[in-house]
Write a protein that holds these residues in place. Structure first.
Motif, PDB file in Angstrom:
ATOM      1  N   ASP A  42      58.180  36.161  39.459  1.00  6.89           N
ATOM      2  CA  ASP A  42      57.184  35.553  38.473  1.00  6.89           C
ATOM      3  C   ASP A  42      56.191  36.707  38.181  1.00  6.89           C
ATOM      4  O   ASP A  42      54.922  36.374  38.759  1.00  6.89           O
ATOM      5  N   ASP A  43      56.496  37.577  37.603  1.00  7.56           N
ATOM      6  CA  ASP A  43      55.381  38.671  37.421  1.00  7.56           C
ATOM      7  C   ASP A  43      54.191  38.273  36.810  1.00  7.56           C
ATOM      8  O   ASP A  43      53.081  38.712  37.222  1.00  7.56           O
ATOM      9  N   ASP A  44      54.106  37.385  35.724  1.00  5.93           N
ATOM     10  CA  ASP A  44      52.892  37.312  34.942  1.00  5.93           C
ATOM     11  C   ASP A  44      52.072  36.254  35.756  1.00  5.93           C
ATOM     12  O   ASP A  44      50.787  36.743  35.945  1.00  5.93           O
ATOM     13  N   ASN A  45      52.577  35.313  36.805  1.00 11.57           N
ATOM     14  CA  ASN A  45      51.772  34.469  37.446  1.00 11.57           C
ATOM     15  C   ASN A  45      51.290  35.582  38.748  1.00 11.57           C
ATOM     16  O   ASN A  45      49.931  35.267  38.869  1.00 11.57           O
ATOM     17  N   PHE A  72      50.525  38.400  38.842  1.00 12.24           N
ATOM     18  CA  PHE A  72      49.424  39.455  38.245  1.00 12.24           C
ATOM     19  C   PHE A  72      48.061  38.887  37.748  1.00 12.24           C
ATOM     20  O   PHE A  72      46.980  39.158  38.158  1.00 12.24           O
ATOM     21  N   ALA A  73      48.216  37.482  37.154  1.00 13.42           N
ATOM     22  CA  ALA A  73      47.081  36.723  36.955  1.00 13.42           C
ATOM     23  C   ALA A  73      46.537  36.285  38.116  1.00 13.42           C
ATOM     24  O   ALA A  73      45.183  36.114  38.214  1.00 13.42           O
ATOM     25  N   SER A 114      40.242  36.984  33.159  1.00 15.58           N
ATOM     26  CA  SER A 114      41.296  37.280  32.135  1.00 15.58           C
ATOM     27  C   SER A 114      41.448  38.628  31.601  1.00 15.58           C
ATOM     28  O   SER A 114      42.069  38.812  30.500  1.00 15.58           O
ATOM     29  N   ASN A 174      41.542  42.894  31.903  1.00 17.24           N
ATOM     30  CA  ASN A 174      42.430  43.911  32.274  1.00 17.24           C
ATOM     31  C   ASN A 174      41.685  45.223  32.054  1.00 17.24           C
ATOM     32  O   ASN A 174      41.920  46.032  31.390  1.00 17.24           O
TER      33      ASN A 174
END
Length: 79
Positions: free
Chosen positions: A7-10, A12-13, A55, A57
């Motif tokens: 779950d790359d998005d989670n 990284f978030a 939020s 980057n």
């Protein structure tokens, strides 16, 4: 070498949020306002706000400027 979590998005978030919390905690510890920090680091106000909210980057240069102004090792912010 290791693979990224499934779950790359989670993943990284969560790390973005953690970096933002560390920046905010150090800023508050030093009794600085967001305005004090973004002006001293010469970064855009919205960039700092997004970073602290988890939020953003930010670029390496932005993180380095913030760490320098806060007088903390960059590694402490991005661990």
């Amino acid at each position: 070498m290791r693979d990224l979590p499934p779950d790359d998005d989670n993943w990284f978030a969560e790390r973005q949020w953690a970096v933002g919390r560390r920046v905010q905690a150090e800023r508050i510890r030093q009794n600085l306002t967001q305005e004090n920090l973004y002006l001293a680091a010469r970064v855009d106000r919205r960039t700092l706000q997004a970073l602290e909210a988890g939020s953003g980057n930010p670029t390496f240069a932005t993180l380095h400027r913030i760490a320098y102004v806060l007088d903390v090792p960059l590694s402490d912010l991005v661990q």
